[in-house]
Design a protein around this motif. Structure first.
Motif, PDB file in Angstrom:
ATOM      1  N   ILE A  91       0.823  -1.206   0.000  1.00 18.75           N
ATOM      2  CA  ILE A  91       0.000   0.000   0.000  1.00 18.75           C
ATOM      3  C   ILE A  91       0.859   1.258   0.000  1.00 18.75           C
ATOM      4  O   ILE A  91       0.605   2.212  -0.746  1.00 18.75           O
ATOM      5  N   LEU A  92       1.918   1.283   0.820  1.00 21.24           N
ATOM      6  CA  LEU A  92       2.634   2.533   1.082  1.00 21.24           C
ATOM      7  C   LEU A  92       3.740   2.850   0.077  1.00 21.24           C
ATOM      8  O   LEU A  92       4.016   4.030  -0.175  1.00 21.24           O
ATOM      9  N   ILE A  93       4.406   1.838  -0.488  1.00 28.61           N
ATOM     10  CA  ILE A  93       5.503   2.133  -1.416  1.00 28.61           C
ATOM     11  C   ILE A  93       5.030   2.909  -2.640  1.00 28.61           C
ATOM     12  O   ILE A  93       5.659   3.909  -3.024  1.00 28.61           O
ATOM     13  N   PRO A  94       3.922   2.523  -3.286  1.00 30.65           N
ATOM     14  CA  PRO A  94       3.454   3.335  -4.420  1.00 30.65           C
ATOM     15  C   PRO A  94       3.127   4.775  -4.018  1.00 30.65           C
ATOM     16  O   PRO A  94       3.360   5.710  -4.802  1.00 30.65           O
ATOM     17  N   ILE A  95       2.598   4.955  -2.797  1.00 28.98           N
ATOM     18  CA  ILE A  95       2.294   6.313  -2.336  1.00 28.98           C
ATOM     19  C   ILE A  95       3.584   7.102  -2.149  1.00 28.98           C
ATOM     20  O   ILE A  95       3.679   8.278  -2.542  1.00 28.98           O
ATOM     21  N   ALA A  96       4.603   6.466  -1.562  1.00 29.11           N
ATOM     22  CA  ALA A  96       5.883   7.156  -1.356  1.00 29.11           C
ATOM     23  C   ALA A  96       6.509   7.557  -2.688  1.00 29.11           C
ATOM     24  O   ALA A  96       7.037   8.666  -2.824  1.00 29.11           O
ATOM     25  N   ILE A  97       6.444   6.666  -3.667  1.00 26.67           N
ATOM     26  CA  ILE A  97       7.008   6.987  -4.972  1.00 26.67           C
ATOM     27  C   ILE A  97       6.236   8.120  -5.633  1.00 26.67           C
ATOM     28  O   ILE A  97       6.817   9.007  -6.269  1.00 26.67           O
ATOM     29  N   ALA A  98       4.908   8.121  -5.449  1.00 28.53           N
ATOM     30  CA  ALA A  98       4.099   9.199  -6.010  1.00 28.53           C
ATOM     31  C   ALA A  98       4.421  10.535  -5.343  1.00 28.53           C
ATOM     32  O   ALA A  98       4.439  11.585  -5.997  1.00 28.53           O
ATOM     33  N   VAL A  99       4.681  10.503  -4.045  1.00 27.73           N
ATOM     34  CA  VAL A  99       4.959  11.740  -3.307  1.00 27.73           C
ATOM     35  C   VAL A  99       6.338  12.301  -3.662  1.00 27.73           C
ATOM     36  O   VAL A  99       6.498  13.497  -3.917  1.00 27.73           O
ATOM     37  N   ILE A 100       7.340  11.444  -3.706  1.00 22.54           N
ATOM     38  CA  ILE A 100       8.723  11.899  -3.886  1.00 22.54           C
ATOM     39  C   ILE A 100       9.128  11.950  -5.353  1.00 22.54           C
ATOM     40  O   ILE A 100       9.867  12.838  -5.773  1.00 22.54           O
TER      41      ILE A 100
END
Length: 501
Positions: A389-398
């Protein structure tokens, strides 16, 4: 609704539901369907078609990972059925002469079996429990040692089911190589490194804290077998395997997977080893290596009659069943990532706009993602679902602009996922560690949580330093110094509990 505030809704729904219900499968499924509804502007029939269109695309593109996990499950079942783990246990019982030695060997075996955490927990528990019982090592202590090596070593090993899962968690269309990103996170995965260091300190110093100290002391006075296991009869493996039948398949599996990475990276085309690893296709490499190991194991066992042909074939279904939960989580996590990709809701585009307007928040991202990952993994009991769940969000954010920050933040997510998984009473790994040690599950959870809290607190400080300095090595150095200070304080202030006799 693409590339708008609505694109954030599917992952938020997934996270909130996972925290509220502690059911990661249903939470992921609802999050996926909500994203499909948003994309199709609430046309239910089109949303259903879109959901399965994305799922087919993502699962088809990652089929090698699913096959690798199934073959790995079959290998685990075959090795267990062969009796090789039993043979190893009998040898260790004759060789080990002390309590501390038995715990150190347990830790060493846990560190060696880095292919998969399920395999780790069940193998280490089955092999070492009779030996640690002989020296009156508390079952809660045994469960902690198993749990403190299983997931941490798997999340650090390039050749493991966890590496494959992390590498495949990146959003569709990402220009980042998942395996290369995973390799870069290894030095900065603070929780994993510190947990193993703290566990070895506890074993070697024979200092225990809080409820664990009480359990250890009780077992020295009178060895305690939990009521639920007092009258249990273990199912004995049916084969006549020897230690070599455990060691050789594992060595072939590791060696074949490493060779597969070099091969798919172009080692035969004249490229260097480092370049070959960087350019390899990790999913093809893992399925290649696991198949080679599977064929090798069949030729090792069947001609010698270690197990019968029918028993070997029965491990196919057993291995598939064992890996079904992991495969299901991966399929759902991939689909959620696909729904949020730039082809559909384009969550990355929207979040990128927000970050560019609020760049100052970036320094807090590693620490924030670490805490969110701990909470999510604790509530859901799954590391894989958490970083899915969180890795795609982190990549989208950074994005790809700040590679250092991206590596540190993904390392923080992996650390938090393992830490939350350790503390969670509903975690597969925690449950398997309890079962492998035949320890009361509540006893294992209650004795382990204080140790998890100590390591997680130190890791949090390290990730704060990471964010402010944008340098993972400084955060690692800070965490190591703090942990060393805590160990020194414990050594001076706490009297030994687990004393050799």
């Amino acid at each position: 609704m693409a590339e708008s505030v609505w694109s954030v809704l599917p992952p938020i729904i997934t996270i909130v539901l996972a925290l509220a219900t502690k059911e990661v499968y249903m939470s992921l499924l609802i999050g996926i369907f909500s994203g499909a509804l948003l994309y199709t502007e609430f046309n239910v029939l089109n949303a259903i078609m879109t959901m399965f269109e994305v799922m087919a695309s993502k699962v088809g593109g990652n089929i090698n990972i699913l096959v690798f996990l199934v073959i790995l499950g079959i290998l685990v079942a075959a090795i267990t059925r062969s009796g090789a783990t039993r043979a190893y246990g009998e040898w260790a019982a004759r060789t080990i002469k002390g309590r501390r030695s038995s715990m150190l060997l347990t830790a060493l075996l846990g560190l060696v079996i880095f292919i998969d955490d399920y395999f780790n927990c069940l193998t280490v528990g089955t092999v070492m429990r009779p030996i640690t019982d002989k020296f009156k090592v508390s079952r809660a202590k045994l469960a902690y040692i198993i749990d403190a090596t299983a997931a941490p070593i798997c999340i650090l090993a390039p050749v493991s089911s966890w590496a494959a899962a992390v590498g495949s968690s990146l959003p569709e269309g990402s220009t980042i190589d998942g395996f290369s990103l995973f390799l870069q996170t290894i030095p900065f995965n603070l929780y994993a490194w510190l947990t193993m260091a703290f566990m070895l300190f506890i074993v070697c110093s024979q200092r225990d804290l809080f409820s664990m100290a009480k359990y250890v002391k009780k077992n020295q006075e009178k060895f305690i077998v939990p009521d639920e296991y007092r009258d249990s009869e273990e199912v004995q493996p049916g084969g006549n395997g020897r230690i070599i039948d455990l060691v050789l398949p594992l060595l072939v599996l590791i060696g074949a997977c490493v060779y597969g990475m070099l091969y798919t990276g172009g080692i035969h085309d004249g490229v260097g080893i480092q370049e070959a690893f960087a350019n390899c296709d990790s999913s093809k490499s893992l399925v290649f290596g696991s198949f080679i190991a599977f064929v090798f194991t069949a030729f090792l066992y069947l001609p010698r009659g270690v197990i019968s042909f029918s028993s070997f074939c029965e491990t196919f279904v057993q291995g598939f069943k064992a890996m079904t939960p992991a495969n299901l989580i991966l399929c759902f996590a991939w689909t959620l990532s696909g729904i949020c990709s730039d082809k559909y809701l384009n969550l990355g585009g929207y979040v990128g706009q927000l970050v560019s307007a609020n760049a100052s928040v970036l320094v807090f991202l590693p620490a924030i993602f670490f805490i969110v990952a701990i909470i999510l993994a604790f509530a859901t009991g799954t590391s894989w679902g958490t970083f899915g769940i969180l890795i795609p969000i982190a990549i989208a954010v950074i994005g790809t602009g700040d590679q250092n920050l991206l590596v540190i933040t993904v390392a923080a997510i992996l650390s938090g996922a393992v830490g939350g998984d350790h503390a969670s009473p509903i975690s597969d790994t925690t449950i398997l560690a309890s079962a492998g040690a035949q320890c009361s599950h509540i006893d294992h959870v209650s004795t382990q949580i204080p140790y998890v809290a100590i390591v997680a607190s130190v890791s949090f400080v390290g990730f704060v330093v990471d964010g402010f300095t944008n340098n993972g090595w400084l955060g690692l150095a800070t965490a190591v110094v703090i942990m060393a200070g805590i160990m020194a304080l414990i050594y001076v202030k706490v009297r030994p509990v687990d004393i050799e006799h």
